[in-house]
Scaffold this active site. Structure first.
Site, PDB file in Angstrom:
ATOM      1  N   SER A  32     135.154  93.308  18.078  1.00  0.00           N
ATOM      2  CA  SER A  32     134.669  94.493  17.403  1.00  0.00           C
ATOM      3  C   SER A  32     133.271  94.364  16.779  1.00  0.00           C
ATOM      4  O   SER A  32     132.720  95.351  16.315  1.00  0.00           O
ATOM      5  CB  SER A  32     135.646  94.867  16.287  1.00  0.00           C
ATOM      6  OG  SER A  32     135.685  93.844  15.311  1.00  0.00           O
ATOM      7  N   LYS A  87     127.562  93.067   9.748  1.00  0.00           N
ATOM      8  CA  LYS A  87     128.567  94.014  10.247  1.00  0.00           C
ATOM      9  C   LYS A  87     128.995  94.946   9.116  1.00  0.00           C
ATOM     10  O   LYS A  87     129.111  94.513   7.960  1.00  0.00           O
ATOM     11  CB  LYS A  87     129.763  93.216  10.775  1.00  0.00           C
ATOM     12  CG  LYS A  87     130.800  94.023  11.539  1.00  0.00           C
ATOM     13  CD  LYS A  87     131.900  93.081  12.059  1.00  0.00           C
ATOM     14  CE  LYS A  87     132.972  93.812  12.851  1.00  0.00           C
ATOM     15  NZ  LYS A  87     134.016  92.887  13.343  1.00  0.00           N
ATOM     16  N   SER A 136     136.781  88.852  17.567  1.00  0.00           N
ATOM     17  CA  SER A 136     135.805  89.916  17.350  1.00  0.00           C
ATOM     18  C   SER A 136     134.347  89.462  17.276  1.00  0.00           C
ATOM     19  O   SER A 136     133.443  90.284  17.407  1.00  0.00           O
ATOM     20  CB  SER A 136     136.151  90.693  16.072  1.00  0.00           C
ATOM     21  OG  SER A 136     137.132  91.662  16.350  1.00  0.00           O
TER      22      SER A 136
END
Lengths: 519, 524
Positions: B171, B76, B195
């Protein structure tokens, strides 16, 4: 403790900066090395606030001033508080900056200043310091100021604003260095008290090795909270004077601010709760006009730092790894000698006055100088004390020199005192030798004495001959002595000494003269 | 080969069935083909190929570094990667190239993993859709799956397929899409309030939030320091355990990591029997908004445990209803503090304004952060004001303790693992999703995940629409291995179907070679 009246507490106190007598117990400014020029150049503006202070004596009311201090001392450690970067003064800008210090994204915990807001490392302490009093400032009065708390925090980076080019330059060398914040309760009443308290704290920190506490290098920074009120009435509105970077400015700024507040109030004005800065060239404080008004720092607990638990011998968990826990008792045992103990020892060991011990410690490097002289000389400690505090310190002060810049080494002074002690030279000759030494011509006291023929006349016969000639040349004086004025002998002694170019011992001259005059 | 699990492909590498470079190239080519998913912000092709080359040498010399050697992974874009741009999907960090690796990234690289790239997210991980980043939204690979498309065809209301794509959740949506679309075998997400688990549920993956303190956060650009945990996204539970084994452990650069020794390698036993297990079903999690499909799968899962001999009991987590508002106060307060570092001075975006330093700060932050980030900074600063601190921040801290105690009490009452939904429903279309604002969405989407410390979301079955639904197992802190063991047993029972993307990647037939037939055991 009731705050003493301003005009009693501080009356007649002057900045001891340019003083050459040895009796002063304080010292403002810390001229060490090349960074102290700024401080030394400022001596002439020191007295202004006190002149205005005189005016208030005509007024009906007495004012009392209340002064509290926040002191930030840079912790003298190898590395910064939470990063491995080195701590060093005057390194090239941004050369001591780790990723963490630059708060790069993802480094924890970074990007804001960390302080011990709610659980300071120590609370409810006190600091004892000595203020000089008496006609000649020769008496030391102990005073106590309460220490509200001592807390750890991180220093911030330094920014330099270039208004001309609309630039701000940032140096992060200082960012993240551990700071010790000491909060002193408003138990002080004038600049001098505050200055002396800070000096004492400075000595303690230096003795402990906690901080180099050099104000000129920003290792010790002081903010002062100041208010005035009529005794018996509630405290007045306070102002904060920020970033005082020398002990002398600290005292000046506080006294200026006290007087400013008194004048303001007596003229019907009011004191605003504001932050002010001290302008050292103008010798006055000025409002900093914070755009944001009152700061709200929006503190929150730091989630990245687990609690640091301090143990003492009783609370230490059994079987704890000594490397992993902090035991206060253990640290206490290894503490070095504190200045108050050093002073006490000086008084006991050398029979000096307490105020002399204060001066020895307050001057940077003076104690060490003194001890080195003592080590090398046969002269009495009292003699050494007197020479170091009067003659030596006097010369330093006159020329605004630090001990480390002295042209006279401890060995040279020791040799000089030996010559004096063995009665090889007279004390006036000794002064002459000292003056020669100060010229840095690389000669030893012995060399100077023989070159200038300053040895005392040891030849009894020659001296008797001289005395005889003088008596013959001044029959009137001889008559005076013989008839009604025995003190006229001093005139004869003086004449003989002059004839010997001060090389004869006055005691010896007196003995010979008395014999010849059959007194 | 691409459709295999990490463990399987690792075995293939060891047996020489494929080389790291071949594997890397296959993944890179798939990354290019699936570029429209917007899963990656940066594809680190050169780095990956170089790493593959080195891995290949090791395999040739019989010096493999272990299960992760030669395995393509994605990270990420809120983890710092040395020499590779790290943006947090924000203008603020566009062009920022960290000089160091996050500890978790370094650990993966030390194990020989190949870094394929940095994955998309909501700006600074603030969101639950992966729709609010400066590089645009991430598309859910399931939007293009055979399973979903076939169901769509049956639906007469189905609109234009191209505009009807689904969100991944967030996310960590980029990481989820990357693993789901077979472009890598595992990905790092971050999980603060869900997330990692949320996009895992929407993308049919295993999404794991390890115990706080087990895995270092150093180098993870923080959202909420007291809750952030590096998350793991994989195609099966065993893979998550392998990655956890590589990541777990104390780190001097993160003082919140714990020093308890952990078992390595992090192997999961195959549970033969669940009769000694006690599964708790928190009654407060049965909320009216829960879709009937998810609810039905949840209860079937409970039945499954019960029918296999486990004890299944209802438990109460009485402070659950406060968790969203509590999270909001704590999250925004920490955000306000964490975002203070972005001032345009040392790194990242800096505006052109030079009137004053203050003006520069203000404009830099105005330009650098999106509305969501700014909104949270402002809220957080409000909660931390002296006059509000007690009423908001301190109160929220107290409520957090009560919520945490709810879990402790449940576990102390004899429950081994809690079973809950991960999300209210399956993934929704983007156009549907953006009808609500970020805050509302986060509150809804993270309703089951925000208050939770250690948990894993396991894909269970496809919805009527052909979209994945996940369930969440919550474990006792630092009992990660136990939790994953239970999850592994469950995973085996439910036989979640592999995503069928053959239309999408028709020339990547390899994807299908390992296809498991859709046997949705929980659906009758």
């Amino acid at each position: 403790m009731a705050a003493p009246m301003l005009r009693w507490g501080c009356r007649g106190r002057r900045w001891a900066f340019a003083r050459v007598d040895g009796g002063s117990c304080h010292r403002r400014g810390a001229p060490t090395g090349s960074t102290s020029n700024q401080i030394r150049g400022e001596s002439s503006v020191a007295q202004q606030p006190l002149h205005t202070a005189q005016k208030t004596r005509k007024g009906e009311h007495k004012w009392a001033a209340v002064v509290g201090l926040e002191i930030h001392a840079q912790i003298s450690s190898n590395s910064k508080l939470f990063s491995g970067s080195q701590v060093r003064f005057s390194a090239p800008p941004n050369s001591l900056v780790s990723f963490f210090d630059a708060s790069l994204p993802g480094t924890l915990p970074a990007g804001y200043q960390i302080t011990q807001q709610r659980l300071p490392i120590a609370v409810n302490g006190s600091l004892i310091y000595g203020v000089c009093a008496g006609k000649k400032q020769s008496q030391v009065i102990p005073k106590t100021v309460r220490i509200k708390q001592i807390q750890l925090e991180q220093d911030s980076g330094k920014s330099l604003h270039d208004n001309l080019r609309s630039q701000t330059l940032i140096d992060l060398n200082r960012a993240g260095v551990g700071l010790l914040e000491v909060v002193l309760e408003p138990d002080m009443s004038c600049g001098e008290e505050a200055a002396t308290a800070v000096r004492e704290l400075q000595l303690i920190l230096q003795a402990l090795g906690t901080s180099q506490a050099n104000m000129a290098e920003g290792q010790l920074r002081v903010d002062a909270n100041i208010s005035v009120h009529h005794p018996g009435e509630p405290l007045g509105v306070r102002t904060e004077v920020k970033n005082l970077n020398s002990i002398r400015f600290l005292a000046k700024a506080i006294d200026y601010e006290i007087q400013r507040q008194i004048n303001e109030l007596e003229n019907g004005g009011e004191i605003l709760n504001e932050t002010r800065s001290f302008h050292h060239k103008l010798g006055c404080t000025m409002s900093m006009r914070d755009k944001e008004g009152k700061q709200d720092y929006r503190f929150m607990p730091e989630p990245n730092l687990p609690p640091l638990v301090l143990y003492d011998a009783t609370s230490l968990p059994a079987g704890a790894d000594p490397q992993q826990v902090i035991n206060i008792d253990q640290i206490r045992e290894t503490l070095p000698e504190l200045p108050s103990v050093t002073r006490e020892k000086l008084v006991q060991q050398y029979g000096m006055l307490l105020e002399h011990s204060f001066t020895l410690l307050n001057e940077v490097g003076l104690l060490e100088f003194f001890q080195n002289v003592i080590k090398e000389t046969r002269a009495e400690p009292k003699k050494v004390t007197s020479w170091v505090l009067n003659t030596f310190l006097g010369y330093l002060k006159q020329q605004n020199l630090a001990v480390s810049e002295s042209p006279v080494t401890p060995s040279a002074l020791a040799e000089l005192l030996d010559l004096l002690d063995s009665r090889t030279i007279s004390s006036s000759a000794a002064k002459q030798v000292f003056e020669e030494l100060w010229k840095r011509e690389g000669k030893t006291p012995g060399q100077i004495v023989s070159e200038k023929q300053l040895e005392l006349m040891q030849d009894q016969g020659a001296l008797e001959q001289l005395c005889h000639s003088v008596m013959e040349a001044h029959p009137q004086v001889v008559m005076d002595v013989k008839n009604r004025n025995p003190r006229a002998i001093n005139k004869l002694i003086g004449l003989v000494r002059k004839a010997t170019q001060s090389r004869a011992d006055p005691v010896m001259i007196k003995e010979i003269l008395e014999k010849k005059l059959s007194l | 080969m691409l459709g295999r699990s990490l463990r399987e492909v690792s075995a293939a590498l060891k047996q020489g069935q494929i080389t790291p470079t071949e594997l890397c190239q296959k993944c890179l080519s798939l990354i290019k083909k699936t570029k429209f998913l917007n899963a990656y912000i940066t594809v680190s092709e050169e780095v990956a190929l170089k790493q593959a080359e080195e891995s290949e040498k090791r395999y040739k010399n019989g010096q493999s570094l272990g299960d992760l050697d030669g395995i393509p992974i994605a990270v990420k874009d809120n983890f710092s990667t040395s020499g590779i741009e790290t943006t947090c999907a924000s203008n603020m960090l566009k062009g920022y190239i960290p000089p160091y690796n996050a500890t978790v990234v370094q650990k993966l690289l030390d194990q020989g993993a190949l870094l394929m790239g940095k994955t998309n997210l909501d700006e600074f991980a603030m969101g639950s859709g992966s729709t609010d980043g400066v590089f645009g939204p991430v598309k859910n690979p399931w939007s293009y799956s055979k399973q979903y498309r076939e169901k769509r065809k049956q639906n007469p209301h189905s609109e234009n397929e191209d505009s009807d794509w689904l969100i991944t959740g967030g996310s960590s949506g980029g990481s989820a899409a990357a693993v789901s679309a077979f472009t890598c075998y595992a990905a790092l997400g971050s999980d603060t309030g869900g997330s990692t688990r949320n996009p895992a549920a929407h993308c049919g993956l295993v999404g794991f939030k390890p115990s706080y303190g087990l895995v270092s956060r150093h180098g993870l650009i923080p959202l909420v320091n007291s809750m952030d945990v590096p998350g793991i996204l994989t195609r099966c539970v065993d893979d998550a355990a392998i990655v956890l084994g590589a990541l777990a452990g104390p780190d001097p650069r993160d003082s919140t990591t714990v020093h308890e020794p952990i078992n390595k390698p992090f192997m999961l036993p195959s549970l033969a029997d669940v009769s000694k297990l006690c599964i708790g079903i928190p009654k407060e999690y049965l909320v009216p908004e829960l879709s009937s499909e998810v609810q039905s799968l949840w209860s079937k899962a409970a039945d499954l445990f019960e029918s296999e001999g486990a004890k299944v009991i209802e438990v109460s987590l009485p402070h659950t209803s406060y968790s969203i508002v509590c999270y909001h106060v704590l999250c925004t307060s920490e955000v306000a503090s964490n975002m203070a570092r972005f001032d345009g001075l040392q790194y990242g975006h800096r505006c052109d304004i030079d009137v004053s330093t203050e003006a520069m700060y203000a404009a830099t932050r105005r330009e650098g952060f999106n509305d969501v980030v700014r909104g949270r900074i402002l809220s957080g600063n409000f909660f931390l004001l002296k006059e509000n601190y007690e009423n908001y921040f301190v109160k929220a801290q107290k409520v957090r303790r009560l919520i945490a105690n709810d879990f402790v009490n449940a576990f102390n009452s004899g429950v081994d693992v809690l079973l809950t939904p991960t999300t209210l429903s399956e993934a929704v279309p983007y156009l549907e999703f953006i009808k609500e604002d970020n805050r509302t969405r986060s509150a809804q989407d993270d309703i089951f995940t925000q208050a939770v410390n250690m948990a894993v979301s396991i894909p269970v079955a496809l919805s009527n629409q052909g979209l994945p639904i996940g369930l969440q197992f919550i474990g006792r802190a630092f009992c990660d291995q136990q939790l994953l063991t239970v999850a592994k047993w469950f995973e085996k029972q439910v036989q979640f179907p592999v995503i069928q993307l053959q239309e999408l990647m028709d020339d990547c037939s390899a994807v299908l070679e390992n296809e498991k037939l859709a046997s949705v055991s929980l659906k009758q």
